[in-house]
Write a protein that holds these residues in place. Structure first.
Motif, PDB file in Angstrom:
ATOM      1  N   UNK A   1      15.097  18.211 -16.557  1.00  0.00           N
ATOM      2  CA  UNK A   1      14.784  17.702 -17.888  1.00  0.00           C
ATOM      3  C   UNK A   1      14.405  18.860 -18.800  1.00  0.00           C
ATOM      4  N   UNK A   2      14.136  18.546 -20.075  1.00  0.00           N
ATOM      5  CA  UNK A   2      13.804  19.609 -21.021  1.00  0.00           C
ATOM      6  C   UNK A   2      12.338  20.010 -20.958  1.00  0.00           C
ATOM      7  N   UNK A   3      11.558  19.353 -20.117  1.00  0.00           N
ATOM      8  CA  UNK A   3      10.154  19.715 -19.965  1.00  0.00           C
ATOM      9  C   UNK A   3       9.809  19.910 -18.500  1.00  0.00           C
ATOM     10  N   UNK A   4       8.715  20.629 -18.262  1.00  0.00           N
ATOM     11  CA  UNK A   4       8.264  20.864 -16.895  1.00  0.00           C
ATOM     12  C   UNK A   4       6.839  20.364 -16.743  1.00  0.00           C
ATOM     13  N   UNK A   5       6.405  20.289 -15.506  1.00  0.00           N
ATOM     14  CA  UNK A   5       5.033  19.903 -15.201  1.00  0.00           C
ATOM     15  C   UNK A   5       4.470  20.950 -14.252  1.00  0.00           C
ATOM     16  N   UNK A   6       3.914  22.013 -14.826  1.00  0.00           N
ATOM     17  CA  UNK A   6       3.423  23.100 -13.993  1.00  0.00           C
ATOM     18  C   UNK A   6       4.579  23.792 -13.294  1.00  0.00           C
ATOM     19  N   UNK A   7       4.509  23.841 -11.960  1.00  0.00           N
ATOM     20  CA  UNK A   7       5.574  24.474 -11.186  1.00  0.00           C
ATOM     21  C   UNK A   7       6.636  23.466 -10.768  1.00  0.00           C
ATOM     22  N   UNK A   8       6.644  22.305 -11.396  1.00  0.00           N
ATOM     23  CA  UNK A   8       7.573  21.235 -11.027  1.00  0.00           C
ATOM     24  C   UNK A   8       8.597  21.012 -12.131  1.00  0.00           C
ATOM     25  N   UNK A   9       9.842  20.782 -11.721  1.00  0.00           N
ATOM     26  CA  UNK A   9      10.918  20.447 -12.647  1.00  0.00           C
ATOM     27  C   UNK A   9      11.246  18.974 -12.495  1.00  0.00           C
ATOM     28  N   UNK A  10      11.170  18.236 -13.583  1.00  0.00           N
ATOM     29  CA  UNK A  10      11.447  16.806 -13.557  1.00  0.00           C
ATOM     30  C   UNK A  10      12.939  16.550 -13.684  1.00  0.00           C
ATOM     31  N   UNK A  11      13.382  15.410 -13.171  1.00  0.00           N
ATOM     32  CA  UNK A  11      14.784  15.022 -13.310  1.00  0.00           C
ATOM     33  C   UNK A  11      15.023  14.502 -14.728  1.00  0.00           C
ATOM     34  N   UNK A  12      16.225  14.686 -15.215  1.00  0.00           N
ATOM     35  CA  UNK A  12      16.540  14.282 -16.583  1.00  0.00           C
ATOM     36  C   UNK A  12      16.597  12.757 -16.695  1.00  0.00           C
ATOM     37  N   UNK A  13      16.008  12.246 -17.768  1.00  0.00           N
ATOM     38  CA  UNK A  13      15.977  10.805 -18.012  1.00  0.00           C
ATOM     39  C   UNK A  13      16.300  10.525 -19.473  1.00  0.00           C
ATOM     40  N   UNK A  14      16.694   9.281 -19.741  1.00  0.00           N
ATOM     41  CA  UNK A  14      16.877   8.834 -21.113  1.00  0.00           C
ATOM     42  C   UNK A  14      16.279   7.443 -21.259  1.00  0.00           C
ATOM     43  N   UNK A  15      15.794   7.165 -22.456  1.00  0.00           N
ATOM     44  CA  UNK A  15      15.214   5.856 -22.724  1.00  0.00           C
ATOM     45  C   UNK A  15      16.320   4.894 -23.147  1.00  0.00           C
ATOM     46  N   UNK A  16      16.275   3.711 -22.557  1.00  0.00           N
ATOM     47  CA  UNK A  16      17.304   2.703 -22.783  1.00  0.00           C
ATOM     48  C   UNK A  16      16.623   1.389 -23.145  1.00  0.00           C
ATOM     49  N   UNK A  17      17.125   0.717 -24.154  1.00  0.00           N
ATOM     50  CA  UNK A  17      16.630  -0.607 -24.507  1.00  0.00           C
ATOM     51  C   UNK A  17      17.352  -1.627 -23.632  1.00  0.00           C
ATOM     52  N   UNK A  18      16.586  -2.337 -22.804  1.00  0.00           N
ATOM     53  CA  UNK A  18      17.187  -3.220 -21.807  1.00  0.00           C
ATOM     54  C   UNK A  18      17.649  -4.532 -22.422  1.00  0.00           C
ATOM     55  N   UNK A  19      18.307  -5.319 -21.605  1.00  0.00           N
ATOM     56  CA  UNK A  19      18.823  -6.614 -22.051  1.00  0.00           C
ATOM     57  C   UNK A  19      17.710  -7.607 -22.361  1.00  0.00           C
ATOM     58  N   UNK A  20      16.477  -7.319 -21.906  1.00  0.00           N
ATOM     59  CA  UNK A  20      15.341  -8.189 -22.227  1.00  0.00           C
ATOM     60  C   UNK A  20      14.443  -7.579 -23.298  1.00  0.00           C
ATOM     61  N   UNK A  21      14.900  -6.490 -23.919  1.00  0.00           N
ATOM     62  CA  UNK A  21      14.153  -5.889 -25.014  1.00  0.00           C
ATOM     63  C   UNK A  21      13.102  -4.890 -24.604  1.00  0.00           C
ATOM     64  N   UNK A  22      13.022  -4.536 -23.325  1.00  0.00           N
ATOM     65  CA  UNK A  22      12.047  -3.550 -22.873  1.00  0.00           C
ATOM     66  C   UNK A  22      12.684  -2.162 -22.829  1.00  0.00           C
ATOM     67  N   UNK A  23      11.845  -1.138 -22.939  1.00  0.00           N
ATOM     68  CA  UNK A  23      12.322   0.243 -22.912  1.00  0.00           C
ATOM     69  C   UNK A  23      12.246   0.763 -21.481  1.00  0.00           C
ATOM     70  N   UNK A  24      13.385   1.175 -20.957  1.00  0.00           N
ATOM     71  CA  UNK A  24      13.467   1.716 -19.605  1.00  0.00           C
ATOM     72  C   UNK A  24      13.707   3.220 -19.684  1.00  0.00           C
ATOM     73  N   UNK A  25      13.056   3.957 -18.806  1.00  0.00           N
ATOM     74  CA  UNK A  25      13.212   5.410 -18.734  1.00  0.00           C
ATOM     75  C   UNK A  25      14.014   5.711 -17.473  1.00  0.00           C
ATOM     76  N   UNK A  26      15.316   5.971 -17.635  1.00  0.00           N
ATOM     77  CA  UNK A  26      16.220   5.974 -16.486  1.00  0.00           C
ATOM     78  C   UNK A  26      16.827   7.350 -16.229  1.00  0.00           C
TER      79      UNK A  26
END
Length: 444
Positions: free
Chosen positions: A145-170
């Protein structure tokens, strides 16, 4: 109740942490919260946090543990986890407050998102691609992803508006990364087909053209006289020389397929690379939860020199898709793509499939995949054309000064010198103070 129970537990975990760090503890705690909250549940997140902090669990306390366990199984647990994911810095600041009144006031001000109960829905369905791509991970897959957490690299995610109107971070594997890998693979193949030595250390082509092949372009100020000559071929100052554009597309179909920027002229590509989506419930293409697809891998670098004065050992963590995860996506071709461009894409996809690697950290054994591709064009036309037209292609490249490497060493040397130049203003040399002269006593 749930907020207080969770933060009391978090606060105690921070207070009993045994890991020491050279940076500020608040920053360290924030990075550990970011890593921990990638877990699928609040309980799993706190379990990971305890491990990453090295907390002495014998000092947590039975009452705090019991209250937190009740909160972790309650209806507010998903909302608490979402809040911690969204505001890790604030969570660390609250947990480290020393004044109990300030701590209580901060907890009272927390507003949790609406309880996420029942079906959270899934991403809107994606239409089929002209060329389908499916990849099964045979080792963990890293895609930072474009950000890190200390010595950890996070996997890339994107926010998606679901079919029930909730925001999912996938999680997803970016289509632009697929496009970039195709560009590198086709560039290597093109240079080799011309009988040149494929090398990224000593490029066999002029640097501006090397960057055009591998990076997709070069700015006018970075290419010197050669790129200005190409500008004259393609058009300058808002003009377009269609004959020059056609010549470039005819002689360099792989570059035409992917697009290129030369000077102030941008030639758009002919393909649209889609993201690869892990098969999961939230993406609407599987049954397993997306959070269950993720895992953490780590590397260690140990100090081999026994007489070293300082310890240079290192641990780095990377969030990955698990082995066995299936990703699905594809590519569409522009209606203007010619037969050679389509065949060049077929060549690139065949080489990508043969390579069997996606993502980062391939040298560590990550990113090995078994790839299946449907609807790919036949690469034979492009391969036969390259073999037959090799002399004409080399003549064209010579005509636009793309094979002139005489200036490469000077450019690379200047770049190395610029990088080695110390930043900031040079320190002034210390000057010894002049002896004090008491003018009032002069002449006595």
């Amino acid at each position: 109740m749930s907020i207080a129970a969770t933060f009391d537990f978090l606060r105690r975990a921070a207070q009993t942490a045994t890991i020491r760090t050279g940076r500020g503890f608040a920053d360290f705690l924030t990075s550990r919260i970011v890593q921990a909250t990638t877990e699928p549940s609040l309980l799993a997140a706190m379990e990971r946090l305890l491990k990453s902090l090295g907390s002495d669990i014998s000092y947590i306390g039975g009452e705090k543990m019991a209250r937190f366990m009740a909160a972790a199984g309650g209806v507010e647990a998903p909302g608490l986890l979402s809040w911690l994911r969204a505001y890790p810095n604030m969570a660390a600041m609250i947990a480290l407050l020393r004044n109990d009144d300030d701590y209580a006031a901060a907890l009272a001000s927390i507003q949790l998102p609406a309880a996420q109960v029942g079906d959270r829905g899934s991403a809107p369905p994606s239409r089929p691609w002209q060329i389908g791509i499916s990849a099964i991970c045979t080792s963990p897959l890293a895609h930072g992803a474009d950000g890190k957490a200390g010595n950890a690299t996070l996997f890339r995610r994107q926010q998606v508006l679901s079919t029930t109107g909730q925001v999912l971070d996938l999680p997803f594997y970016a289509g632009n990364a697929v496009r970039g890998q195709l560009r590198d693979i086709l560039a290597d193949h093109f240079i080799g087909a011309l009988g040149l030595t494929v090398s990224r250390v000593r490029p066999p082509l002029a640097l501006w053209f090397f960057h055009a092949l591998y990076a997709g372009g070069v700015l006018e100020e970075g290419g010197g006289d050669a790129i200005k000559a190409v500008g004259n071929e393609l058009g300058n100052n808002g003009t377009l020389r269609t004959e020059g554009v056609h010549r470039l597309r005819d002689h360099l179909p792989a570059l035409s397929l992917l697009g290129v920027a030369l000077g102030n002229r941008v030639l758009p590509g002919r393909l649209y690379a889609g993201d690869l989506r892990p098969r999961c419930r939230e993406w609407g293409n599987g049954a397993i939860d997306a959070a269950e697809l993720m895992e953490w891998t780590f590397l260690t670098r140990r100090e081999d020199h026994e007489d070293h004065a300082d310890n240079h050992s290192m641990i780095a963590n990377t969030e990955c898709l698990r082995t066995g995860t299936v990703l699905e996506g594809g590519i569409d071709l522009d209606t203007h793509a010619g037969d050679l461009e389509r065949s060049a894409l077929g060549c690139g996809l065949a080489l990508l499939q043969q390579r069997g690697l996606l993502g980062a950290e391939n040298r560590r054994g990550l990113g090995r995949v078994d790839m299946a591709i449907s609807g790919a064009p036949d690469p034979a036309l492009y391969l036969d054309w390259l073999a037959a037209e090799k002399p004409r292609i080399l003549d064209y490249l010579a005509g636009i000064h793309a094979t002139d490497t005489s200036g490469n060493d000077a450019i690379l040397g200047a770049q190395r010198a610029a990088k080695s130049k110390p930043k900031g203003k040079p320190a002034k040399a210390a000057v010894a103070p002049e002896p004090f002269q008491d003018d009032s006593l002069a002449g006595l």
